[in-house]
Design an enzyme around this catalytic site. Structure first.
Site, mmCIF file in Angstrom:
data_model
loop_
_atom_site.group_PDB
_atom_site.id
_atom_site.type_symbol
_atom_site.label_atom_id
_atom_site.label_comp_id
_atom_site.label_asym_id
_atom_site.label_seq_id
_atom_site.Cartn_x
_atom_site.Cartn_y
_atom_site.Cartn_z
ATOM 1 N N GLU A 163 0.846 -1.304 -0.036
ATOM 2 C CA GLU A 163 -0.167 -0.026 -0.206
ATOM 3 C C GLU A 163 0.988 1.313 -0.071
ATOM 4 O O GLU A 163 1.984 1.448 0.647
ATOM 5 C CB GLU A 163 -0.911 0.036 1.166
ATOM 6 N N LYS A 172 -9.803 1.898 -1.742
ATOM 7 C CA LYS A 172 -9.934 1.604 -0.333
ATOM 8 C C LYS A 172 -11.138 1.986 0.214
ATOM 9 O O LYS A 172 -11.657 3.162 0.190
ATOM 10 C CB LYS A 172 -8.580 2.224 0.544
ATOM 11 N N CYS A 176 -5.065 -2.953 3.630
ATOM 12 C CA CYS A 176 -4.388 -2.540 4.867
ATOM 13 C C CYS A 176 -5.849 -2.583 6.104
ATOM 14 O O CYS A 176 -5.952 -3.765 6.186
ATOM 15 C CB CYS A 176 -3.782 -1.300 5.096
#
Length: 262
Positions: free
Chosen positions: A40, A111, A146
């Site tokens: 990421e 995300k 994440c």
């Protein structure tokens, strides 16, 4: 299938342009891989909040161009990690890019779960709204980033969409390393899927990174891992067909009762 996870260090002293060049060279060294995965926000650092706006780029910006060429030159599927994407309306997103072996964009994922609570990414970036899967030869890959790892319902959704391999591209802090390893294995076990968890190393704006990239099988066994927090390449060969075998031998997913809600 052979997957190569590139655990990239983000040194604040290294320019973004230099890091792009360095990482593209690492990708080109993975010609024996089928799938290459990056972490990421490796261009800026996941905790370098003050750099997000300055280093943001359109979807088909500098990182897109460099990574598309690297994928095509190497002939691999490339999950190029995520970049701070600047939408035409000015909103920033933490966006992952996946390239096919010919260098074309196969998928992008914004995300969904932004970290920081009332600061950092949570207030500087917009939230994605769509689950994303990518069909590779012989399997389907589900994308996550994440902090998404803490939300099992996202992964259930990816499995319902056909995912057998779950990629977690991360910039996870070293102080919560125990959560990283625990949650990655939990997502593999509960979804009876492979998990490819690729993290950054080094430090982002003074925040030490966990590293410890891993490949986990559908039974929760760790097939390979980076035991330290330094730069590393983790290459693991696995058979995606094992997902079907595990789900058939221990058909727990068939006993789900998803209609129960509070």
């Amino acid at each position: 299938m052979r997957a190569s996870l590139l655990q990239i260090g983000a040194d604040d002293a290294e320019s973004v342009a230099s890091r792009r060049t360095r990482v593209a060279s690492l990708v080109r060294e993975q010609s024996d891989a089928d799938l290459v995965v990056l972490p990421e926000l490796w261009t800026t650092g996941a905790f370098a909040y003050e750099s997000f706006a300055a280093e943001s780029e359109p979807l088909k910006g500098p990182t897109y161009e460099v990574m598309a060429r690297a994928a095509a030159d190497t002939g691999v599927w490339l999950h190029a990690g995520s970049v701070p994407e600047r939408d035409p309306d000015g909103t920033l997103y933490n966006t992952s890019l996946v390239f096919a072996p010919d260098g074309s964009l196969a998928a992008s994922y914004r995300k969904i779960h932004r970290f920081g609570f009332d600061r950092g990414e949570a207030v500087l970036m917009g939230a994605g709204s769509e689950l994303v899967t990518v069909r590779l030869p012989g399997t389907t890959v589900g994308l996550s980033t994440c902090y998404d790892l803490r939300f099992p319902e996202l992964f259930r959704g990816l499995v319902d969409a056909g995912a057998e391999v779950l990629v977690v591209s991360a910039g996870w802090p070293e102080r919560r390393l125990g959560h990283w390893t625990l949650l990655a294995r939990a997502r593999a076990v509960e979804n009876q899927a492979f998990v490819l968890a690729c993290g950054t190393s080094g430090g982002h704006a003074g925040v030490a990174q966990a590293g410890h990239s891993m490949v986990i099988d559908p039974w929760g066994e760790v097939l390979g891992e980076v035991t330290g927090a330094g730069d590393a390449v983790l290459s693991v060969e696995f058979d995606p067909a094992r997902v079907g075998v595990v789900r058939e031998e221990f058909p727990a997913l068939k006993d789900r009762r998803p209609h129960f809600r509070a």
